[in-house]
Each structure stands twice: as structure tokens, then as C-alpha cells.
Design an enzyme around this catalytic site. Structure first.
Site, PDB file in Angstrom:
ATOM      1  N   ASP A  50      56.127  28.691  51.763  1.00  0.00           N
ATOM      2  CA  ASP A  50      54.528  27.914  51.091  1.00  0.00           C
ATOM      3  C   ASP A  50      53.898  29.489  50.164  1.00  0.00           C
ATOM      4  O   ASP A  50      53.826  30.719  49.804  1.00  0.00           O
ATOM      5  CB  ASP A  50      53.916  27.958  52.044  1.00  0.00           C
ATOM      6  CG  ASP A  50      53.081  28.563  52.673  1.00  0.00           C
ATOM      7  OD1 ASP A  50      53.519  29.704  53.037  1.00  0.00           O
ATOM      8  OD2 ASP A  50      52.180  28.291  53.423  1.00  0.00           O
ATOM      9  N   ASN A 118      43.309  24.259  62.313  1.00  0.00           N
ATOM     10  CA  ASN A 118      43.762  22.593  62.522  1.00  0.00           C
ATOM     11  C   ASN A 118      44.620  22.636  62.853  1.00  0.00           C
ATOM     12  O   ASN A 118      45.056  21.216  62.765  1.00  0.00           O
ATOM     13  CB  ASN A 118      43.444  22.270  61.050  1.00  0.00           C
ATOM     14  CG  ASN A 118      44.006  22.557  59.851  1.00  0.00           C
ATOM     15  OD1 ASN A 118      44.509  23.097  59.902  1.00  0.00           O
ATOM     16  ND2 ASN A 118      43.284  22.179  58.810  1.00  0.00           N
ATOM     17  N   HIS A 120      47.461  23.383  61.260  1.00  0.00           N
ATOM     18  CA  HIS A 120      48.854  23.147  60.625  1.00  0.00           C
ATOM     19  C   HIS A 120      49.720  24.446  59.411  1.00  0.00           C
ATOM     20  O   HIS A 120      49.601  25.576  61.009  1.00  0.00           O
ATOM     21  CB  HIS A 120      48.245  23.109  58.621  1.00  0.00           C
ATOM     22  CG  HIS A 120      47.935  24.781  57.963  1.00  0.00           C
ATOM     23  ND1 HIS A 120      46.194  25.047  56.855  1.00  0.00           N
ATOM     24  CD2 HIS A 120      47.790  25.522  58.314  1.00  0.00           C
ATOM     25  CE1 HIS A 120      45.956  26.537  57.222  1.00  0.00           C
ATOM     26  NE2 HIS A 120      46.951  26.585  57.708  1.00  0.00           N
ATOM     27  N   GLU A 125      49.246  20.026  55.789  1.00  0.00           N
ATOM     28  CA  GLU A 125      47.977  20.264  56.439  1.00  0.00           C
ATOM     29  C   GLU A 125      47.778  18.990  57.613  1.00  0.00           C
ATOM     30  O   GLU A 125      48.771  17.569  57.949  1.00  0.00           O
ATOM     31  CB  GLU A 125      46.834  19.811  55.938  1.00  0.00           C
ATOM     32  CG  GLU A 125      47.073  20.965  54.235  1.00  0.00           C
ATOM     33  CD  GLU A 125      45.857  22.361  54.711  1.00  0.00           C
ATOM     34  OE1 GLU A 125      45.613  22.182  56.278  1.00  0.00           O
ATOM     35  OE2 GLU A 125      45.706  22.775  54.165  1.00  0.00           O
TER      36      GLU A 125
HETATM   37  C1  GLP Z   1      47.767  30.317  55.638  1.00  0.00           C
HETATM   38  C2  GLP Z   1      49.255  30.013  55.460  1.00  0.00           C
HETATM   39  C3  GLP Z   1      50.073  29.222  56.786  1.00  0.00           C
HETATM   40  C4  GLP Z   1      49.095  30.684  58.244  1.00  0.00           C
HETATM   41  C5  GLP Z   1      47.991  30.280  58.273  1.00  0.00           C
HETATM   42  C6  GLP Z   1      47.835  31.553  59.413  1.00  0.00           C
HETATM   43  O1  GLP Z   1      47.461  29.168  55.743  1.00  0.00           O
HETATM   44  N1  GLP Z   1      49.250  29.020  54.775  1.00  0.00           N
HETATM   45  O2  GLP Z   1      51.494  29.851  56.943  1.00  0.00           O
HETATM   46  O3  GLP Z   1      50.429  30.455  59.372  1.00  0.00           O
HETATM   47  O4  GLP Z   1      47.401  30.832  56.965  1.00  0.00           O
HETATM   48  O5  GLP Z   1      47.279  32.446  59.026  1.00  0.00           O
HETATM   49  P1  GLP Z   1      46.845  33.621  59.571  1.00  0.00           P
HETATM   50  O6  GLP Z   1      47.588  34.166  60.449  1.00  0.00           O
HETATM   51  O7  GLP Z   1      46.068  34.986  59.351  1.00  0.00           O
HETATM   52  O8  GLP Z   1      45.606  32.912  60.921  1.00  0.00           O
END
Ligand code: GLP
Length: 223
Positions: A50, A118, A120, A125
Site C-alpha cells: 500500500d 481496527n 485493517h 479498512e
Molecule cells: C499502517 C499500514 C499497515 C500496517 C499498520 C500497522 O496502517 N498501512 O500495513 O499494518 O499501519 O502499523 P504498525 O505496525 O506501525 O502498528
């Protein structure tokens, strides 16, 4: 890490990368194992999951630029071994169409994933469907609230992103989901013990034939 090392033994390894604190720890270990000669990251092709939209290509906070810092010396922003959304195309639908065609039929040997509070995955989402594909999405209120204010202090915070869909993620041979800390405990419990529902997109991956979930004690505290 063993599952990634096994995938790297393939003649043409294809690794799906996510961005965030959870997966950055694994990136660090992979790169240090490459530097010490224990593994060879040089043959792999890397696929992004992404990217934020509405930020310039040069923005150091883009996922592409974050990954290039994580994998310093392995690939750089212009590398043909890194497949990802091209922010240089500017227009979100052009970025999405280009990313969709670059990743058509691309099924990583391993897809690394973090998870949002949440539920995702990528930027799928809540509400995202099991058959969702690469598309432009609007970030949820929870995701916006979780943007680090030290990194995104101003009004230029992204509100949209492009993400591979749940169906794209599910095509990976192996999915590795990483979750650490109490903030992820509810999401982890929903993924593993709650209903399979679009309200928690990661739960849609539960029936994947090779889903591996790695958590610390805090993230497992509601199991
Ligand atoms: C973002 C990314 C996700 C990732 C999430 C959690 O939203 N798009 O791919 O899994 O953050 O990030 P973190 O590992 O920093 O909590």
C-alpha cells in the site's frame, strides 16, 4: 523470520512487504542477516502492499521511501526489484491503475502484514470485502487517529491511500501477520477468535491455507 528465509531460497523469490513498526523489526533482522552473509536478499523481488496518496514522490514519509530506508543497500526507490505505487504519476486513479497492472497475477511467496487497531490489513479498512482488489481507499477515523503526530504534525496528513485488496493478499502462498503491544490485543482476538467479518478485514484471511500469526504477550493478552 524462518519462513521468509525459506522463501528466499526460491530461484525467484517474491516477497510482499508492509510498512509500520511491527514489520520494520523483521526488516532489520533480514538486512542484518544479509549483511553478515547468512542470507541473500539480492535475488528477491519485493512487492509493496500500500501507499499514501496526495503526497509527493519525494516525501520521506511515503511507504516507498520508508521501505528503501529499511532495506538500505538492498533496493532503492527506482529499483525494478521493488514493485509499488508510483506517486510520480500524481493522479490517484492513474497510480492505482498502474499499480494494479504491475501487480496483476503477482502472488508473493510470503506476504508480510501488520494489523491496524481496527483490524485493517494494508489499508483494507473495516467494510472491505474478501474479494476486494487493488483500489483507492479513504483512511478510517481510527487510522487517521493513529498517524504519529510527530511524523504528521500539519494539515498535509494523507486521508487517502492505494492498497492491494484482501483477495490480492489472500493469493500469497504464506501470510505472516505480526502484532505487538496491548494496542493490538483486541484486533488479534477478533482475527483469531471473533466472527469472520468485513468489520475486521484481517479475519477474512483466517481460512487462508497458510496464515501464520506472530504476537507478543501483550498482543495475545485477550486470547
Ligand atoms: C499502517 C499500514 C499497515 C500496517 C499498520 C500497522 O496502517 N498501512 O500495513 O499494518 O499501519 O502499523 P504498525 O505496525 O506501525 O502498528
Amino acid at each position: 523470520m524462518r519462513v521468509v528465509l525459506e522463501a528466499l531460497e526460491d530461484p525467484h523469490p517474491l516477497i510482499g512487504l508492509a510498512t509500520g513498526r511491527s514489520t520494520a523489526l523483521l526488516h532489520e533482522r533480514l538486512v542484518s542477516s544479509h549483511r553478515s552473509g547468512q542470507t541473500d536478499l539480492g535475488r528477491a523481488t519485493w512487492v509493496m502492499l500500500d501507499e499514501y496518496l496526495d503526497i509527493p514522490q519525494s516525501d520521506p514519509r511515503s511507504f516507498r521511501n520508508q521501505l528503501c530506508r529499511d532495506f538500505d543497500g538492498i533496493f532503492d526507490a527506482g529499483s525494478t526489484r521493488l514493485i509499488g505505487p508510483d506517486l510520480g504519476l500524481h493522479d490517484p486513479s492513474a497510480i492505482c491503475a498502474d499499480f494494479r497492472s504491475a501487480t496483476a497475477g503477482v502472488a508473493p511467496h510470503v506476504q508480510l502484514l501488520g494489523i491496524g487497531r481496527n483490524g485493517h490489513v494494508g489499508f483494507n479498512e473495516p467494510g472491505s470485502k474478501a474479494d476486494s482488489r487493488t483500489r483507492v481507499v479513504t483512511l478510517s477515523a481510527t487510522t487517521l487517529a493513529d498517524l504519529d503526530p510527530a511524523v504528521w504534525p500539519g494539515p498535509d496528513r494523507p486521508t487517502r491511500a492505494v492498497t492491494r485488496g484482501v483477495a490480492d493478499i489472500a493469493e500469497a502462498r504464506t501470510i505472516v501477520l505480526l502484532a505487538f503491544g496491548t494496542a493490538k490485543a483486541e484486533a488479534v482476538a477478533s482475527v483469531l477468535t471473533g466472527p469472520v467479518t468485513t468489520a475486521c478485514p484481517a479475519s477474512l484471511l483466517r481460512d487462508h491455507p497458510d496464515l501464520r500469526v506472530f504476537v507478543d504477550e501483550a498482543a495475545a493478552s485477550l486470547l
